[in-house]
Design a protein around this motif. Sequence first.
Motif, PDB file in Angstrom:
ATOM      1  N   SER A   1       0.801  -1.230   0.000  1.00 37.78           N
ATOM      2  CA  SER A   1       0.000   0.000   0.000  1.00 37.78           C
ATOM      3  C   SER A   1       0.834   1.280   0.000  1.00 37.78           C
ATOM      4  O   SER A   1       0.290   2.370   0.190  1.00 37.78           O
ATOM      5  CB  SER A   1      -0.944  -0.026   1.204  1.00 37.78           C
ATOM      6  N   LYS A   2       2.132   1.178  -0.238  1.00 35.97           N
ATOM      7  CA  LYS A   2       2.971   2.388  -0.235  1.00 35.97           C
ATOM      8  C   LYS A   2       2.429   3.434  -1.207  1.00 35.97           C
ATOM      9  O   LYS A   2       1.980   3.093  -2.305  1.00 35.97           O
ATOM     10  CB  LYS A   2       4.415   2.039  -0.585  1.00 35.97           C
ATOM     11  N   LYS A   3       2.495   4.683  -0.772  1.00 41.76           N
ATOM     12  CA  LYS A   3       2.061   5.836  -1.583  1.00 41.76           C
ATOM     13  C   LYS A   3       0.559   5.840  -1.895  1.00 41.76           C
ATOM     14  O   LYS A   3       0.105   6.595  -2.750  1.00 41.76           O
ATOM     15  CB  LYS A   3       2.874   5.943  -2.867  1.00 41.76           C
TER      16      LYS A   3
ATOM     17  N   GLU B   1       4.279  -1.980   3.764  1.00 39.04           N
ATOM     18  CA  GLU B   1       4.697  -0.603   3.524  1.00 39.04           C
ATOM     19  C   GLU B   1       6.215  -0.541   3.361  1.00 39.04           C
ATOM     20  O   GLU B   1       6.940  -1.387   3.893  1.00 39.04           O
ATOM     21  CB  GLU B   1       4.267   0.285   4.715  1.00 39.04           C
ATOM     22  N   ASN B   2       6.683   0.501   2.640  1.00 40.36           N
ATOM     23  CA  ASN B   2       8.126   0.647   2.355  1.00 40.36           C
ATOM     24  C   ASN B   2       8.801   1.757   3.140  1.00 40.36           C
ATOM     25  O   ASN B   2      10.013   1.790   3.227  1.00 40.36           O
ATOM     26  CB  ASN B   2       8.347   0.987   0.874  1.00 40.36           C
ATOM     27  N   TYR B   3       8.020   2.738   3.608  1.00 38.65           N
ATOM     28  CA  TYR B   3       8.608   3.907   4.259  1.00 38.65           C
ATOM     29  C   TYR B   3       8.059   3.996   5.670  1.00 38.65           C
ATOM     30  O   TYR B   3       6.841   4.010   5.876  1.00 38.65           O
ATOM     31  CB  TYR B   3       8.293   5.181   3.472  1.00 38.65           C
TER      32      TYR B   3
ATOM     33  N   GLY C   1       7.493 -12.297  -5.972  1.00 39.93           N
ATOM     34  CA  GLY C   1       6.400 -12.112  -6.913  1.00 39.93           C
ATOM     35  C   GLY C   1       5.685 -10.804  -6.637  1.00 39.93           C
ATOM     36  O   GLY C   1       5.313 -10.530  -5.501  1.00 39.93           O
ATOM     37  N   MET C   2       5.556  -9.985  -7.697  1.00 44.32           N
ATOM     38  CA  MET C   2       4.868  -8.699  -7.603  1.00 44.32           C
ATOM     39  C   MET C   2       3.793  -8.682  -8.703  1.00 44.32           C
ATOM     40  O   MET C   2       3.524  -9.712  -9.321  1.00 44.32           O
ATOM     41  CB  MET C   2       5.878  -7.559  -7.751  1.00 44.32           C
ATOM     42  N   SER C   3       3.190  -7.519  -8.962  1.00 44.99           N
ATOM     43  CA  SER C   3       2.075  -7.477  -9.917  1.00 44.99           C
ATOM     44  C   SER C   3       2.433  -8.106 -11.269  1.00 44.99           C
ATOM     45  O   SER C   3       1.613  -8.789 -11.875  1.00 44.99           O
ATOM     46  CB  SER C   3       1.617  -6.034 -10.134  1.00 44.99           C
ATOM     47  N   ASN C   4       3.659  -7.885 -11.753  1.00 45.18           N
ATOM     48  CA  ASN C   4       4.015  -8.325 -13.102  1.00 45.18           C
ATOM     49  C   ASN C   4       4.611  -9.721 -13.197  1.00 45.18           C
ATOM     50  O   ASN C   4       4.799 -10.219 -14.301  1.00 45.18           O
ATOM     51  CB  ASN C   4       5.009  -7.340 -13.731  1.00 45.18           C
TER      52      ASN C   4
ATOM     53  N   VAL D   1       3.072 -13.444  -2.027  1.00 50.17           N
ATOM     54  CA  VAL D   1       3.313 -12.523  -3.137  1.00 50.17           C
ATOM     55  C   VAL D   1       2.980 -11.107  -2.670  1.00 50.17           C
ATOM     56  O   VAL D   1       2.041 -10.897  -1.909  1.00 50.17           O
ATOM     57  CB  VAL D   1       2.508 -12.910  -4.402  1.00 50.17           C
ATOM     58  N   ARG D   2       3.769 -10.148  -3.113  1.00 45.54           N
ATOM     59  CA  ARG D   2       3.617  -8.754  -2.674  1.00 45.54           C
ATOM     60  C   ARG D   2       3.055  -7.935  -3.830  1.00 45.54           C
ATOM     61  O   ARG D   2       3.757  -7.613  -4.776  1.00 45.54           O
ATOM     62  CB  ARG D   2       4.979  -8.188  -2.248  1.00 45.54           C
ATOM     63  N   ILE D   3       1.766  -7.597  -3.740  1.00 41.67           N
ATOM     64  CA  ILE D   3       1.089  -6.988  -4.879  1.00 41.67           C
ATOM     65  C   ILE D   3       0.621  -5.570  -4.553  1.00 41.67           C
ATOM     66  O   ILE D   3      -0.179  -5.366  -3.631  1.00 41.67           O
ATOM     67  CB  ILE D   3      -0.138  -7.843  -5.289  1.00 41.67           C
ATOM     68  N   GLY D   4       1.125  -4.598  -5.316  1.00 44.76           N
ATOM     69  CA  GLY D   4       0.728  -3.205  -5.137  1.00 44.76           C
ATOM     70  C   GLY D   4      -0.160  -2.722  -6.267  1.00 44.76           C
ATOM     71  O   GLY D   4      -1.390  -2.619  -6.124  1.00 44.76           O
ATOM     72  N   THR D   5       0.450  -2.456  -7.417  1.00 47.63           N
ATOM     73  CA  THR D   5      -0.248  -1.847  -8.555  1.00 47.63           C
ATOM     74  C   THR D   5      -1.532  -2.583  -8.958  1.00 47.63           C
ATOM     75  O   THR D   5      -2.552  -1.939  -9.212  1.00 47.63           O
ATOM     76  CB  THR D   5       0.708  -1.776  -9.763  1.00 47.63           C
ATOM     77  N   ALA D   6      -1.508  -3.892  -8.996  1.00 43.20           N
ATOM     78  CA  ALA D   6      -2.681  -4.652  -9.457  1.00 43.20           C
ATOM     79  C   ALA D   6      -3.860  -4.513  -8.493  1.00 43.20           C
ATOM     80  O   ALA D   6      -5.003  -4.778  -8.861  1.00 43.20           O
ATOM     81  CB  ALA D   6      -2.326  -6.128  -9.659  1.00 43.20           C
TER      82      ALA D   6
ATOM     83  N   GLN E   1      -1.808   2.582 -10.239  1.00 42.02           N
ATOM     84  CA  GLN E   1      -0.475   3.185 -10.359  1.00 42.02           C
ATOM     85  C   GLN E   1      -0.206   4.113  -9.178  1.00 42.02           C
ATOM     86  O   GLN E   1      -1.104   4.788  -8.696  1.00 42.02           O
ATOM     87  CB  GLN E   1      -0.383   4.015 -11.653  1.00 42.02           C
ATOM     88  N   ARG E   2       1.050   4.147  -8.751  1.00 44.24           N
ATOM     89  CA  ARG E   2       1.457   5.101  -7.706  1.00 44.24           C
ATOM     90  C   ARG E   2       1.872   6.406  -8.363  1.00 44.24           C
ATOM     91  O   ARG E   2       2.457   6.400  -9.430  1.00 44.24           O
ATOM     92  CB  ARG E   2       2.649   4.538  -6.908  1.00 44.24           C
ATOM     93  N   THR E   3       1.552   7.526  -7.697  1.00 45.00           N
ATOM     94  CA  THR E   3       1.953   8.818  -8.286  1.00 45.00           C
ATOM     95  C   THR E   3       3.316   9.239  -7.770  1.00 45.00           C
ATOM     96  O   THR E   3       3.713   8.868  -6.692  1.00 45.00           O
ATOM     97  CB  THR E   3       0.909   9.907  -7.945  1.00 45.00           C
TER      98      THR E   3
END
Length: 222
Positions: free
Chosen positions: A33-35, A54-56, A195-198, A211-216, A220-222
């Motif tokens: 869920s970063k950003k 989270e990354n930050y 494993g990520m979205s792609n 699996v760590r899925i953000g974008t999907a 998109q993150r801004t």
Amino acid sequence: MIEQNILKVRDSIREACKAAQRAPDEVQLLAVSKKHPAQAIREAFESGQRFFAENYCQEALDKQQALSDLDIEWHFIGPIQSNKTRSLATHFDWIHSLDRLKIATRLNDQRPEDMPPLNVLIQYNVDQESQKAGADLTEITELTESIVQLPKLKLRGLMAIPDPEQNPEISFAKVAQVFKTLQKRYDSIDTLSMGMSNDLAPAIANGATMVRIGTAIFGQRT
Ligand SMILES: *Cc1c(COP(=O)(O)O)cnc(C)c1O
């Protein structure tokens, strides 16, 4: 939208498991869920998602505060600065990006007494990218020996992010090899975070258990 995205990702996980002749419950979905705002996490939670990454550190603490009414399992997957270890040891259930002993020792010392041991994964810099966090093979052997001696850490396995320029199948297979070796040596090891979205399907084909899925999920993150 987020709810539909989660359903789609869960379908992709199920399909990849089937293709790999694995049971679908062998792979856990971690929502990155970063950003994205706390409200997006709340929406995902209401769709049944419980595990978030989270990354930050500071961004994560702010969202945790806004979401303190939800029973979320929090994972940290970003690079770790030593001045952030106390916050990480206090506010997270899992750390995926451990790559050096100094940080492991600090997390162990700073994990509050009344909390269960902190679950940790060693980040494996599988494609030896100089700008990327992570330990190499020799460092992993030394690190695991030390981490299993630390009572407030529980070594659960490995995390890896392949070089996007490389064939992911080859990188994931390399990580799986190291994971299997560790699993034979230590009883506590059961988690392979890759494993990520792609590249979710090749990761699952090579044994990923998380699996760590953000974008999907969040777009998109801004
Ligand atoms: C951002 C991030 C992800 C999610 O990537 P997506 O391509 O958006 O799915 C996974 N793992 C790590 C370590 C990340 O930093």
